[in-house]
Every structure is written in structure tokens, then in C-alpha cells.
Scaffold this motif. Structure first.
Motif, PDB file in Angstrom:
ATOM      1  N   ASP A 297       0.924  -1.273  -0.171  1.00  0.00           N
ATOM      2  CA  ASP A 297       0.067  -0.177   0.205  1.00  0.00           C
ATOM      3  C   ASP A 297       0.894   1.174   0.104  1.00  0.00           C
ATOM      4  O   ASP A 297       0.576   2.186  -0.789  1.00  0.00           O
ATOM      5  N   GLU A 298       1.790   1.337   0.840  1.00  0.00           N
ATOM      6  CA  GLU A 298       2.828   2.427   0.817  1.00  0.00           C
ATOM      7  C   GLU A 298       3.411   2.558  -0.439  1.00  0.00           C
ATOM      8  O   GLU A 298       3.608   3.837  -1.024  1.00  0.00           O
ATOM      9  N   LEU A 299       4.047   1.697  -1.149  1.00  0.00           N
ATOM     10  CA  LEU A 299       4.757   1.772  -2.559  1.00  0.00           C
ATOM     11  C   LEU A 299       3.564   2.075  -3.414  1.00  0.00           C
ATOM     12  O   LEU A 299       4.001   2.999  -4.257  1.00  0.00           O
ATOM     13  N   CYS A 300       2.375   1.820  -3.524  1.00  0.00           N
ATOM     14  CA  CYS A 300       1.330   1.988  -4.390  1.00  0.00           C
ATOM     15  C   CYS A 300       1.109   3.761  -4.138  1.00  0.00           C
ATOM     16  O   CYS A 300       1.024   4.477  -5.209  1.00  0.00           O
ATOM     17  N   SER A 301       1.044   4.153  -3.096  1.00  0.00           N
ATOM     18  CA  SER A 301       0.753   5.536  -2.859  1.00  0.00           C
ATOM     19  C   SER A 301       1.978   6.308  -3.103  1.00  0.00           C
ATOM     20  O   SER A 301       1.807   7.435  -3.681  1.00  0.00           O
ATOM     21  N   ILE A 302       3.022   5.888  -2.950  1.00  0.00           N
ATOM     22  CA  ILE A 302       4.312   6.751  -3.331  1.00  0.00           C
ATOM     23  C   ILE A 302       4.388   6.692  -4.912  1.00  0.00           C
ATOM     24  O   ILE A 302       4.620   7.905  -5.607  1.00  0.00           O
ATOM     25  N   VAL A 303       4.271   5.776  -5.702  1.00  0.00           N
ATOM     26  CA  VAL A 303       3.907   5.745  -6.953  1.00  0.00           C
ATOM     27  C   VAL A 303       2.852   6.626  -7.529  1.00  0.00           C
ATOM     28  O   VAL A 303       3.095   7.265  -8.399  1.00  0.00           O
ATOM     29  N   ALA A 304       1.594   6.579  -7.027  1.00  0.00           N
ATOM     30  CA  ALA A 304       0.681   7.329  -7.351  1.00  0.00           C
ATOM     31  C   ALA A 304       0.996   8.886  -7.150  1.00  0.00           C
ATOM     32  O   ALA A 304       0.794   9.750  -8.041  1.00  0.00           O
ATOM     33  N   ASP A 305       1.740   9.356  -5.982  1.00  0.00           N
ATOM     34  CA  ASP A 305       2.184  10.549  -5.883  1.00  0.00           C
ATOM     35  C   ASP A 305       3.161  11.181  -6.956  1.00  0.00           C
ATOM     36  O   ASP A 305       3.241  12.115  -7.331  1.00  0.00           O
ATOM     37  N   ALA A 306       4.015  10.195  -7.141  1.00  0.00           N
ATOM     38  CA  ALA A 306       5.030  10.369  -8.206  1.00  0.00           C
ATOM     39  C   ALA A 306       4.322  10.722  -9.745  1.00  0.00           C
ATOM     40  O   ALA A 306       4.726  11.689 -10.387  1.00  0.00           O
ATOM     41  N   ILE A 307       3.522   9.970  -9.971  1.00  0.00           N
ATOM     42  CA  ILE A 307       2.760  10.245 -11.275  1.00  0.00           C
ATOM     43  C   ILE A 307       1.912  11.468 -11.323  1.00  0.00           C
ATOM     44  O   ILE A 307       2.191  12.024 -12.311  1.00  0.00           O
TER      45      ILE A 307
ATOM     46  N   ALA B  35      11.521   9.855 -10.368  1.00  0.00           N
ATOM     47  CA  ALA B  35      10.809  10.304  -9.115  1.00  0.00           C
ATOM     48  C   ALA B  35      10.765   9.477  -7.993  1.00  0.00           C
ATOM     49  O   ALA B  35      10.871  10.135  -7.103  1.00  0.00           O
ATOM     50  N   VAL B  36      10.462   8.393  -8.266  1.00  0.00           N
ATOM     51  CA  VAL B  36      10.349   7.356  -7.265  1.00  0.00           C
ATOM     52  C   VAL B  36      11.524   6.722  -6.633  1.00  0.00           C
ATOM     53  O   VAL B  36      11.543   6.387  -5.588  1.00  0.00           O
ATOM     54  N   THR B  37      12.466   6.536  -7.476  1.00  0.00           N
ATOM     55  CA  THR B  37      13.755   5.856  -6.937  1.00  0.00           C
ATOM     56  C   THR B  37      14.352   6.247  -5.798  1.00  0.00           C
ATOM     57  O   THR B  37      14.730   5.680  -4.694  1.00  0.00           O
ATOM     58  N   PRO B  38      14.625   7.547  -5.720  1.00  0.00           N
ATOM     59  CA  PRO B  38      15.351   8.160  -4.298  1.00  0.00           C
ATOM     60  C   PRO B  38      14.502   8.232  -3.334  1.00  0.00           C
ATOM     61  O   PRO B  38      14.997   7.941  -2.024  1.00  0.00           O
ATOM     62  N   ARG B  39      13.341   8.045  -3.436  1.00  0.00           N
ATOM     63  CA  ARG B  39      12.114   7.783  -2.234  1.00  0.00           C
ATOM     64  C   ARG B  39      12.124   6.455  -1.761  1.00  0.00           C
ATOM     65  O   ARG B  39      11.853   6.067  -0.563  1.00  0.00           O
ATOM     66  N   THR B  40      12.493   5.417  -2.490  1.00  0.00           N
ATOM     67  CA  THR B  40      12.152   3.944  -2.142  1.00  0.00           C
ATOM     68  C   THR B  40      13.487   3.220  -1.896  1.00  0.00           C
ATOM     69  O   THR B  40      13.554   2.163  -1.553  1.00  0.00           O
TER      70      THR B  40
ATOM     71  N   VAL C 176       9.327  -1.951  -7.543  1.00  0.00           N
ATOM     72  CA  VAL C 176       8.811  -0.629  -8.071  1.00  0.00           C
ATOM     73  C   VAL C 176       8.467  -0.371  -9.554  1.00  0.00           C
ATOM     74  O   VAL C 176       7.456   0.235  -9.896  1.00  0.00           O
ATOM     75  N   ALA C 177       9.166  -0.801 -10.399  1.00  0.00           N
ATOM     76  CA  ALA C 177       8.990  -0.801 -11.862  1.00  0.00           C
ATOM     77  C   ALA C 177       7.557  -1.527 -12.234  1.00  0.00           C
ATOM     78  O   ALA C 177       6.981  -0.963 -12.837  1.00  0.00           O
ATOM     79  N   ALA C 178       7.374  -2.695 -11.514  1.00  0.00           N
ATOM     80  CA  ALA C 178       6.076  -3.371 -11.583  1.00  0.00           C
ATOM     81  C   ALA C 178       4.865  -2.620 -11.393  1.00  0.00           C
ATOM     82  O   ALA C 178       3.945  -2.421 -12.016  1.00  0.00           O
ATOM     83  N   GLU C 179       5.022  -1.857 -10.270  1.00  0.00           N
ATOM     84  CA  GLU C 179       3.871  -1.146  -9.816  1.00  0.00           C
ATOM     85  C   GLU C 179       3.798   0.284 -10.632  1.00  0.00           C
ATOM     86  O   GLU C 179       2.617   0.638 -11.051  1.00  0.00           O
ATOM     87  N   VAL C 180       4.855   0.745 -11.153  1.00  0.00           N
ATOM     88  CA  VAL C 180       4.722   2.015 -12.018  1.00  0.00           C
ATOM     89  C   VAL C 180       4.139   1.387 -13.210  1.00  0.00           C
ATOM     90  O   VAL C 180       3.216   2.171 -13.762  1.00  0.00           O
TER      91      VAL C 180
END
Length: 153
Positions: free
Chosen positions: A100-110, A129-134, A143-147
Motif C-alpha cells: 500500500d505504501e509503495l502504491c501511494s508513493i508511485v501514485a504521488d510520483a505520477i 521520481a520514485v527511486t530516490p524515495r524508495t 517498484v518498476a512493476a507497480e509503475v
């Protein structure tokens, strides 16, 4: 000296004294990787805790990949050893993100990059945008799969 490297050394000493061979050998290999990174390049330097953490992440990933290769080859005892080493290294890594946290981070980055309209062409921008945060808290492939999932591929 970085705090994490000091902790690794102290834990290595404790593992040697308590005769925990697997833990001692794992920590020895990790400290050797840290030392190699410190002396790599034209001038030796002391690594920061973030750099030491990234080395531990890399070592952990090596163990995960080796365990999968050994399991595929039918060498279960070696796969179990690699998994045990990965568990030892996990003690030195920050708590991984939940799905859920990863999903939220990716959604914010998008949303922040405005990539939703571009679809898969924006994957590089979103990953940037996501990589430095994760870093150190999520596997890059996850991460790539979620993006990809959120961009609709």
C-alpha cells in the motif's frame, strides 16, 4: 566512521565470540564489500551510512538471486544458506515498504510528474521520481512493476 559500519564490526566481533559461523562469515563478506567500495577509485574515502546501506542492499540482492539459482538447480542446502545470509543482512536494512505504501508513493510520483496522460512513455520520468524515495526500502523490480501497473501497461 559511519554508525552502520561500526555496528557491523561490533556485531562481527560478537558473532565470532559466540561462534556463530554463518553470521560471522556473512558480516565479514559485507564488511569486505564496504572496504572495497571505500578504496575503489583514485582516492580512498569513508562511506556514509546511506552508501553502506546501498552496499548491504546490493549484497542482499546477490543472496536472493543466488538462492533462486541454487533452488532451480536442485541445490536446496545451498539455497537455504543463501536465504539465511539474506535474513542476516535484512537486520541492517530499514523496514521495507508495504504494498500500500509503495502504491501511494508511485501514485504521488505520477501525479507530481504529470505522467498519467503519457502512459508508458513516462515510465523513466516516474521511476526517476520514485527511486530516490524508495531506495533501500523497496526492490527496484517491484517498484518498476507497480509503475507499469499504474501507468496502464
Amino acid at each position: 566512521m559511519p554508525e552502520l559500519k561500526q555496528r557491523l564490526r561490533a556485531d562481527l566481533t560478537a558473532a565470532i565470540k559466540s561462534r556463530e559461523e554463518l553470521r560471522a562469515s556473512t558480516l565479514r563478506m559485507t564488511l569486505a564489500a564496504v572496504t572495497n567500495a571505500e578504496v575503489a577509485g583514485k582516492q580512498a574515502r569513508v562511506l556514509t551510512d546511506d552508501e553502506v546501506t546501498s552496499i548491504i542492499v546490493s549484497e542482499s540482492k546477490k543472496r536472493r538471486e543466488s538462492a533462486a539459482a541454487f533452488a532451480a538447480a536442485g541445490r536446496q542446502e545451498l539455497a537455504d544458506k543463501e536465504r539465511a545470509e539474506e535474513q542476516i543482512l535484512a537486520d541492517y536494512l530499514p523496514e521495507p515498504f508495504s504494498a500500500d505504501e509503495l502504491c501511494s508513493i508511485v501514485a504521488d510520483a505520477i501525479a507530481s510528474t504529470g505522467a498519467s496522460a503519457d502512459g508508458m512513455r513516462a515510465m523513466g520520468r516516474v521511476m526517476g521520481a520514485v527511486t530516490p524515495r524508495t531506495r533501500a526500502r523497496a526492490d527496484g523490480s517491484a517498484v518498476a512493476a507497480e509503475v507499469r501497473r499504474q501507468l496502464g501497461a
